[in-house]
Design a protein around this motif. Sequence first.
Motif, mmCIF file in Angstrom:
data_model
loop_
_atom_site.group_PDB
_atom_site.id
_atom_site.type_symbol
_atom_site.label_atom_id
_atom_site.label_comp_id
_atom_site.label_asym_id
_atom_site.label_seq_id
_atom_site.Cartn_x
_atom_site.Cartn_y
_atom_site.Cartn_z
ATOM 1 N N ALA A 95 34.926 38.850 42.013
ATOM 2 C CA ALA A 95 34.727 40.298 42.071
ATOM 3 C C ALA A 95 34.089 40.694 43.406
ATOM 4 O O ALA A 95 34.498 41.658 44.058
ATOM 5 C CB ALA A 95 33.864 40.748 40.899
ATOM 6 N N MET A 96 33.103 39.914 43.832
ATOM 7 C CA MET A 96 32.426 40.229 45.107
ATOM 8 C C MET A 96 33.358 40.018 46.289
ATOM 9 O O MET A 96 33.358 40.791 47.238
ATOM 10 C CB MET A 96 31.204 39.327 45.270
ATOM 11 C CG MET A 96 30.098 39.658 44.305
ATOM 12 S SD MET A 96 28.816 38.377 44.387
ATOM 13 C CE MET A 96 27.727 39.006 43.099
ATOM 14 N N ALA A 97 34.161 38.945 46.219
ATOM 15 C CA ALA A 97 35.035 38.610 47.346
ATOM 16 C C ALA A 97 36.073 39.703 47.593
ATOM 17 O O ALA A 97 36.528 39.878 48.722
ATOM 18 C CB ALA A 97 35.722 37.272 47.101
ATOM 19 N N ILE A 98 36.463 40.433 46.541
ATOM 20 C CA ILE A 98 37.451 41.494 46.762
ATOM 21 C C ILE A 98 36.846 42.875 46.507
ATOM 22 O O ILE A 98 37.552 43.817 46.144
ATOM 23 C CB ILE A 98 38.750 41.273 45.948
ATOM 24 C CG1 ILE A 98 38.475 41.167 44.452
ATOM 25 C CG2 ILE A 98 39.482 40.034 46.419
ATOM 26 C CD1 ILE A 98 39.752 41.067 43.615
ATOM 27 N N ASP A 99 35.545 42.958 46.731
ATOM 28 C CA ASP A 99 34.854 44.263 46.754
ATOM 29 C C ASP A 99 34.968 45.063 45.469
ATOM 30 O O ASP A 99 35.078 46.295 45.515
ATOM 31 C CB ASP A 99 35.370 45.137 47.916
ATOM 32 C CG ASP A 99 35.013 44.547 49.256
ATOM 33 O OD1 ASP A 99 33.954 43.912 49.337
ATOM 34 O OD2 ASP A 99 35.800 44.705 50.214
ATOM 35 N N CYS A 100 34.959 44.398 44.326
ATOM 36 C CA CYS A 100 34.948 45.128 43.062
ATOM 37 C C CYS A 100 33.514 45.551 42.727
ATOM 38 O O CYS A 100 32.552 44.921 43.159
ATOM 39 C CB CYS A 100 35.432 44.232 41.920
ATOM 40 S SG CYS A 100 37.197 43.925 41.895
ATOM 41 N N ALA A 101 33.397 46.591 41.940
ATOM 42 C CA ALA A 101 32.106 46.958 41.364
ATOM 43 C C ALA A 101 31.951 46.168 40.064
ATOM 44 O O ALA A 101 32.831 46.210 39.210
ATOM 45 C CB ALA A 101 32.061 48.448 41.082
ATOM 46 N N ILE A 102 30.841 45.444 39.938
ATOM 47 C CA ILE A 102 30.604 44.655 38.722
ATOM 48 C C ILE A 102 29.850 45.518 37.726
ATOM 49 O O ILE A 102 28.792 46.076 38.051
ATOM 50 C CB ILE A 102 29.813 43.375 39.047
ATOM 51 C CG1 ILE A 102 30.638 42.482 39.986
ATOM 52 C CG2 ILE A 102 29.439 42.624 37.767
ATOM 53 C CD1 ILE A 102 29.919 41.262 40.492
#
Lengths: 476, 97
Positions: free
Chosen positions: A64-71
């Motif tokens: 999620a972090m690697a592709i800039d998602c909001a967790i």
Amino acid sequence: MGRYETVIGLEVHAQLATQSKLFCSCSNRFGDEPNVNVCAVCSGMPGVLPVLNEKAVEYACKMAMAIDCAINERSIFARKNYFYPDLPKGYQISQFETPLAERGKVRITVGAAEKVIGVTRIHLEDDAGKLIHSPAENVSRVDLNRSGTPLIEIVSEPDLRGAEEAVAYLKELRAILVYLGICDGNMEEGSFRCDANVSLRPAGQEQFGTRAELKNMNSFRHVQKAIEYEVARQADLLDDGEQVIQETRLYDADKGVTVSMRGKEQAHDYRYFPDPDLPPIVVAKEKLAALRAGLPELPRAKRERFVADCGIPAQDALVLTQEKELADYFEAALAAGADPKKAANWIMTEFLRELNQAGLAPGAAKMTPEKLAALIKLIDSGAISGKIGKQIFPDLFTSGDDPGAYVAAKGLAQISDASALEAAVDAALAESQAEVAAFKGGKTKLMGFFVGLVMKKTKGQANPGLVNELLAKKLG
Amino acid sequence: MKITPERVAAVAKLARLTFTAEELTRFAAQIGDILAYMDMLNSLDTTGVEPLYSPAGLAGPTGATRPDQARQANSRSETLANAPATDGEFFLVPRVV
């Protein structure tokens, strides 16, 4: 085909490289004997309680972090209900209303163009078992080793406009997963799978056309071919004034076509509801911060660094970074003193060719990065010619011999001693009187002919620069 | 929500169950009664109340996960012991494709 615009959204399932399954402690190893990694939880016995694998959550958060998602601060598991023999619980534990992460983006490069592809969501779910169908008998065999293994599903926005973009997006996602060390990315073994939703709409129209969902593509080439076929099929239908039916279609790799899959899942009614056995996923802020701090260099950053620091073209950097092991190999060759541009060229042509022929991973090659660097240095120093280097490459690759020792043993060192070459030059000129006369008469193009002749006489070991020099002197 | 016998038949099909016409009518009425009770609950004002999806959530976020360690729980023969049909390696089911 310009009358229609292709619209593609992809659903990717990536198997997480954990030790154990998502909700029980059975091994998540691939390739074991059937039904040895099965317990009461993953075989769907009544009265069991699933307990979430902490590592699977961490891996999903890293992606999620690697592709800039909001967790999401809290996300919940839901049951997706359907009956099939590979699903002993009668439901898949997935996420529905509130997934682990949302709204990401993946930057892709297609040719010279850059494009940002939106990611709708990433969620955690467990996998089903495996069915083996026997054409001869009236039974199907069920292996539950895979039942309950952890997956993340990554759903893209319908932002992709053709097979080429779809493949570029998939390659980028796969590279990121492998760089993160959370998935082995093996498409043939099914640890990286993709379904494609494909539709067409008249150019300029905003509303999407009816889509077909394509399944059963287990290589990038299959994805490319299946989408191309499906686009052509739908364009034919629309041209004839017919309707595209919303359905699931399987790709048949042997015939290169997509075929309607009747039955099983046509009536989608999964009756999702929150799984009462599982508490919400809540990841502590401190843990998220630690995960973020521990993220490795990702493919894009590495690519940009290769271009900036090593001066290699962007396209070469793309090839070198798609497989992490290959990028590691390249960097190790540089660390061993190889010139970056030359190392890139040798790796992308000779090395990759031999590697693919042998079916090896870069790290498994007997020709280590240090040995490749040694070979490049032998050529740089003039000890052997580039041509000889290419000739002996397959041998060096297979044997893993030290290039210096190999060249010495075979007597392949370049002849850079003028007195040693002079005899060969004289002999070449002596046996081609007619050409010598023509050369002196103005046909200077014949220089190449003389050089070739000397090379032949020296089995390619003559230093080409020196040969030119000697010939010029003698013919001048 | 009005539950019709047709609706019951559709759900029964998803659950691989077969009912007689008499049963469909009876279950439609019974399921309708249960849902009417849900309507009663729905009449409560829950504005601003976080939905409780699972009583397990009450245990709080800590201890809700387990470390990623693999161990073998059962031998294959134990796993297959209660299977209606097996060849000693796999569960056998009627052919599905």
